[in-house]
Design an enzyme around this catalytic site. Structure first.
Site, PDB file in Angstrom:
ATOM      1  N   ARG A   1      14.069 -34.090  18.485  1.00 44.27           N
ATOM      2  CA  ARG A   1      15.151 -34.842  17.844  1.00 44.27           C
ATOM      3  C   ARG A   1      16.195 -35.172  18.901  1.00 44.27           C
ATOM      4  O   ARG A   1      16.101 -34.713  20.039  1.00 44.27           O
ATOM      5  CB  ARG A   1      15.767 -34.118  16.633  1.00 44.27           C
ATOM      6  CG  ARG A   1      15.778 -32.643  16.603  1.00 44.27           C
ATOM      7  CD  ARG A   1      16.585 -31.999  17.673  1.00 44.27           C
ATOM      8  NE  ARG A   1      17.945 -32.528  17.728  1.00 44.27           N
ATOM      9  CZ  ARG A   1      18.740 -32.446  18.766  1.00 44.27           C
ATOM     10  NH1 ARG A   1      18.325 -31.852  19.887  1.00 44.27           N
ATOM     11  NH2 ARG A   1      19.965 -32.937  18.749  1.00 44.27           N
ATOM     12  N   GLY A   2      17.178 -35.970  18.489  1.00 45.21           N
ATOM     13  CA  GLY A   2      18.152 -36.471  19.450  1.00 45.21           C
ATOM     14  C   GLY A   2      17.761 -37.901  19.776  1.00 45.21           C
ATOM     15  O   GLY A   2      16.612 -38.169  20.121  1.00 45.21           O
TER      16      GLY A   2
ATOM     17  N   ASP B   1      23.839 -41.758  17.747  1.00 43.55           N
ATOM     18  CA  ASP B   1      22.510 -42.248  17.405  1.00 43.55           C
ATOM     19  C   ASP B   1      22.455 -43.759  17.420  1.00 43.55           C
ATOM     20  O   ASP B   1      21.396 -44.350  17.567  1.00 43.55           O
ATOM     21  CB  ASP B   1      22.080 -41.708  16.042  1.00 43.55           C
ATOM     22  CG  ASP B   1      21.836 -40.219  16.132  1.00 43.55           C
ATOM     23  OD1 ASP B   1      22.812 -39.462  16.037  1.00 43.55           O
ATOM     24  OD2 ASP B   1      20.679 -39.818  16.359  1.00 43.55           O
TER      25      ASP B   1
ATOM     26  N   ASN C   1      26.497 -41.215  14.055  1.00 42.00           N
ATOM     27  CA  ASN C   1      26.069 -39.955  14.678  1.00 42.00           C
ATOM     28  C   ASN C   1      25.859 -38.921  13.574  1.00 42.00           C
ATOM     29  O   ASN C   1      26.113 -39.170  12.395  1.00 42.00           O
ATOM     30  CB  ASN C   1      27.117 -39.493  15.708  1.00 42.00           C
ATOM     31  CG  ASN C   1      26.604 -38.383  16.612  1.00 42.00           C
ATOM     32  OD1 ASN C   1      25.474 -38.432  17.086  1.00 42.00           O
ATOM     33  ND2 ASN C   1      27.406 -37.362  16.834  1.00 42.00           N
TER      34      ASN C   1
END
Lengths: 342, 342
Positions: A48-49, A237, A248
């Protein structure tokens, strides 16, 4: 001193990722052998990220063409497009996923033959991964100029090495400032429901000896009121170039409002690939995840049977709450982004 | 329809409380036989909520005098004072605890004999308990005038029947409005670290058929931004009469700042006994609890070994963020409280 964290890498015909669902208790690697396995890893947040899932998407597409045994260039291209659709549908919010897929499809479109297509796709995926680390180090350099000796910095979720190929965006800024000898204390907010702050950010920082204290998300304003937080740094994001809105992890908006109230600089650190030059803020889809993530922590149920819940994974911080946006190309005010459209 | 929740009551020579640590999964009652057991129940939060711990303190003192077998009036008074010291040291923030202890000591001081002292203390403890429900119903009436049909109300922690003898303060307002036929949706923020919102508030509201949705603490501003929250109502552990500061569960300040930013009324509901007419805000002791509450959820550890954390149990909301303070005597602006000093 421990080795640097590397979240994802390519090995001959497969990809290896850190399985982030098991951190901080176990550091385990997961072998990903197909684009479908990669799609599942992204969806279930083994990786993720925003920057990391961009790279994961690119490598997933590379797996798709490497695994496709036979057929013409056209058939391979068809297979690649199918894989792209599958990966595209995993998570709707972070723009890096779409950016990486488009970049891969674009080089694939220029390929002259089946073999050329394979080579171009794999090389481009590797290039995206290598660029990511360089970009993060640049973000670290640019952002560290905003950090003073003695700063006490709140960060939310994990925008660290684990959210990227390595080094990190928000934590990249903190790493660079720390390496410059600046004395920094980090407050990591735990980031309910998935607890990336508690599980990942503290793990990364402890590993490198950067002082960190864990707080629940709702303690941040308490610390700000007492002067115990001097800066806030988060990742993103998606950043909307037209207006400077920052999408985000859920909870970011709350920290931004509190920071504004206490007049504390609110800094966003993200690669240029997180900037969305195409869409307006109204077009952003906020991922709604399974409410099980709210009702359970690991397998412990924390709420009564039959309760309703919501689980938006992201929120949107308006530009008036954002002090600086740090990218590899420079530091901007949110209203300056629209002038950068390429 | 289920029976009303009663959090604490007196039985011949012992006290019964709901063990709130086991909710929402198990509704179990705990028999408390001595003031030391009561002190432990308060400290470990088997019973919690400012008004409830006031009553628990009074009943703990009643147990102390009932259990003291022999001696003169003076010896009994000495024993009562020792018990008062023990109970006083359990939790430093909520003012109701001290208010109830002082009230018991005051009637005890007027007693003419050992038997008279016993009777007066027990009767006063019972009186404090019965008053609590009446007070809450009055708060409900007064507060419900601020609630409109169709309101979507955020509440934090549990200021319900479980935080009082019965009925509740913030949830008392919601109960009354609901009983008046107003259509209300409640958003309960989970309230890390102890999760009173997830565990207790949702349990209470589901039991009575009041619509409720659970959110993590950091989702509140997301909902406010979208117009999904029209009021915020919370309880209070202490309200500073001089300045109108509201001391309440950690996370309250964050909700208040977000509510201000989105121009949403922020309402505090509490009995007059939660108003501190003696101290200034600087004299309030914010309880720091064991960081284990942050690092674990039930017995699941959520952070790496060796991580540091903080765990303040309360925060302080300044008067400029508070729209109304609802008590049994009326509805006030925070700046009006100083005129009420008795």
């Amino acid at each position: 001193m421990v080795g640097e964290i590397r979240t994802i890498w390519w090995e001959k015909n497969h990809v290896v990722i850190i399985d982030q669902r098991l951190l901080p208790h176990k550091l385990r690697y997961l072998k990903i052998r197909s684009y479908r396995e990669m799609a599942r890893a992204i969806k279930e947040m083994a990786i993720r990220g925003a920057p990391a899932i961009g790279v994961a998407a690119a490598m997933g597409l590379a797996l798709a063409v490497v695994n496709a045994k036979t057929g013409s260039r056209e058939l391979l291209m068809k297979r690649l497009r199918e894989a792209a659709e599958t990966i595209r549908s995993t998570r709707p919010t972070a723009v890096n996923l779409f950016w990486a897929i488009d970049r891969i499809l674009s080089v694939a479109g220029e390929a002259q033959s089946k073999d050329d297509l394979r080579e171009k796709v794999v090389n481009e995926a590797l290039k995206i991964a290598e660029e990511d680390i360089e970009v993060n180090k640049k973000i670290g350099e640019n952002g560290s100029r905003l950090i003073n000796d003695g700063d006490k910095i709140l960060t939310h979720c994990n925008a660290g090495a684990l959210a990227t190929v390595g080094y990190g965006t928000a934590l990249g800024v903190i790493r660079t400032a720390h390496n410059q000898g600046k004395n920094i204390l980090v407050y990591a907010s735990e980031t309910r429901p998935r607890l990336q702050g508690a599980r990942l950010t503290t793990w990364e920082l402890i590993r490198e000896g950067i002082p960190v204290k864990l707080i629940t998300d709702n303690m941040a304003s308490f610390l700000m009121q007492r002067g115990e937080i001097t800066k806030v740094i988060v990742g993103a994001d998606r950043i909307i170039a037209k207006t400077g809105h920052v999408v985000n992890k859920i909870g970011t908006l709350t920290h931004a409002i509190s920071a504004k109230y206490y007049n504390i600089p609110f800094i966003v650190a993200a690669p240029f690939s997180s900037i969305d030059f195409k869409h307006s803020v109204d077009e952003v889809v906020i991922e709604e995840r399974n409410i099980r993530e709210v009702l359970y922590i690991d397998n412990v149920r924390i709420a009564p049977k039959g309760v309703e819940a919501i689980n938006p994974a992201f929120d949107i911080t308006p530009p008036e709450l954002v002090s600086y946006i740090v990218t590899e190309k420079g530091v901007y005010k949110p209203e300056e982004l629209k002038e950068l459209a390429h």
